[in-house]
Enzyme design. Sequence first.
Site, PDB file in Angstrom:
ATOM      1  N   LYS A   1      -8.191  -3.257  -3.952  1.00 44.53           N
ATOM      2  CA  LYS A   1      -8.072  -2.441  -2.707  1.00 44.53           C
ATOM      3  C   LYS A   1      -8.606  -3.030  -1.504  1.00 44.53           C
ATOM      4  CE  LYS A   1      -7.412   2.335  -1.147  1.00 44.53           C
ATOM      5  NZ  LYS A   1      -7.929   3.804  -1.513  1.00 44.53           N
ATOM      6  N   SER A  34      -3.940   6.994  -1.235  1.00 38.56           N
ATOM      7  CA  SER A  34      -3.986   5.904  -0.570  1.00 38.56           C
ATOM      8  C   SER A  34      -3.943   4.495  -1.311  1.00 38.56           C
ATOM      9  CB  SER A  34      -5.348   5.752   0.573  1.00 38.56           C
ATOM     10  OG  SER A  34      -6.406   5.803  -0.082  1.00 38.56           O
ATOM     11  N   SER A  38      -6.904   9.665  -4.407  1.00 42.47           N
ATOM     12  CA  SER A  38      -6.425   8.258  -3.809  1.00 42.47           C
ATOM     13  C   SER A  38      -6.034   7.310  -5.106  1.00 42.47           C
ATOM     14  CB  SER A  38      -7.100   7.749  -2.778  1.00 42.47           C
ATOM     15  OG  SER A  38      -6.929   8.249  -1.553  1.00 42.47           O
TER      16      SER A  38
END
Lengths: 142, 558
Positions: B133, B208, B232
């Site tokens: 990420k 996210s 997330s």
Amino acid sequence: MGSRALLMLTNFNFKTTVSSFGSASNPFFLIKNNLRTRNFSTKTRSSLQPPDLPGLAETARISLAPNEVEEFAPKIGQVIDWFGQLQAVDLDNVEPAIRADTEGDNLREDAPQTFENKEALIASVPSYEEPYIKVPKVLNKE
Amino acid sequence: MKNSSWVLSFPCFEKMLSTIQPPRYLSRFPLRGRTKSRPFHILSSAQPVTKTSFAADQSQILSIRYSLLNRHLSAVELTHSYLNRLKQTEPHINCFLHISDPDKVLKQAQDIDDKIKRNEEVGPLAGVLVAIKDNICTADMPSTGGSYILEGYRPPFDATAVKRLKDLGAIVVGKTNLDEFGMGSTTEASAFKVTANPWDLSRVPGGSSGGSAASVSARQCVVSLGSDTGGSVRQPASFCGVVGLKPTYGRVSRFGLMAYASSLDVIGCFGSSVADTGILLHAISGHDSLDATSSKREVPDFTSQFTSASSLKSRPLEGLRVGLIRETVDAGVDSGVKSAIQGAAAHLEQLGCVLKEVSLPSFSLGLPAYYILASSESSSNLSRYDGVRYGNQASSDELNALYEESRAKGFGSEVKMRILMGTYALSAGYYDAYYKRAQQVRTIIRKSFKAALDENDILISPAAPSAAYKIGEKKNDPLAMYAGDIMTVNVNLAGLPALVLPCGFVEGGAVGLPVGLQIIGAAFDEEKLVKVGHIFEQTLEGYNFVPPLITDVGGASA
């Protein structure tokens, strides 16, 4: 879909003195339509003023365009109103928790260490004049 | 069979798997070929072969290792097949903000092959392609956090979790898309692109960590790292039909993770199986002197929990006490999601678990408390992005204006709004009304979880109140978006570990949309989550959690 959830509080203690926005018998909901009709922001929290967006933006050092103020103000107001529901919860004698339980006391020795990749660190500075990070003039207007 | 409202059946289940199986060369190890599972050992020339044996078909990481060390497959061949699939699927789903130079990736694979040829030791993650990420720092590639203010920024260090993966032989295939600095639940709030859900390209992957979840779902990589401040990792895992693991706060070092809400942030793991996710967690866990909140507790060997399905007893979870959180299957939760979770609960009962409902009356208080804490902490943490030491700088002839303009141009709307709300909640005279009260609610939530976990070994709930929704559906309605986090935020407030794994489908898209089951455990009890999740996964029959995208565009020619 689930986001239209009517997420309600049940079996929870509320301060009986606060009556205008929810109690165990009159649960409040998460959805915004109800929030709009619930007019508690000034009545029940007389000491808490609604957000003053330009003032907050100055404190947070973010300049806002006029259209942003227009767009953000109702959204932020709505969320802050929704935050306000915690005012109704009886939290007397409850200790605040800074974070979840952790092991704690894992601090390393307070001794300087050399960072190996100093060049890359300096290379990412947008405006650099050996040996200084360069900024424009500092005017203290406050 | 499952008590689901809409059960998918795949008559060509085995055939589909063999066509999507990422490395074609691995097709002799079907992912879930339960009946023909072969015993497998962690092969290492340095470590003695462990007594634990399990099937390679339960883990991509283990089957890769088996194939490499037995010379059935080279790391270069394996890497080629993943890079091909990435190239074919990426234009459809947009998972990555940065893709590693293929030549460099292949060079790393070649190095592994050379070592194996010379009979040298290779790390346990050798040849495993991992996506990171983009709010987790990587020294040799951009790390933007999905924000324009860090466009092109290359950190001078690796996050500890990334460093550990590299040290164990993993190859970083790229940096994945996210809601800017982790603030969002759809990945639409990225400054750069919108990621699509591999199950239905018109839907969000969740967020996210949407890019990390979707890239594992589309088999663009073997495993990936995400971060979980309020769900997330778990919500996108549910939306994309992959396994997501949020560790206990303190289990994994946060050094190099761009701070959003420091009291809640954790780095988490994605994989296409529980075993892979557990192996990945093991690799990144443990104390780090660079993060004072990282725990010194010993990290157990999660792989010792894996047993092959064929050797399972008929009721392998006999007596395990499971509490279904009543508030999470209440009004407002999608009925298809509810039936999937009830089906999963019935499955756990068949495995021997003792199921009962538990009530967490404070559950719904967690949502506003979470958003107060997260926005307050973000307003402080994001003050570091001022355009002076790194990132995009606006030109200005005065310092305060430089800050204000750099931040105005650099941040997106959601980030600005959260900073402003946090600034409000932390203002003099307001702190007691908001931040302190939210911290008091956190105490109540911690205690109620503790009580529930004293009476139950694990708690279960959906990972989200719905399956993946349409792109754009909630973009302009912050409260609707925040409401979708109700299943996950309490777990962050309590700092507990939770595993999400696919358990069924609801109607939607071409073949249905996956639903994730969330399993919550006591602090530092990831071992139990991985064990239960693994058995659940190995015994769940009739489901295929490989998205159609792969067979449509990516798979067969890889």
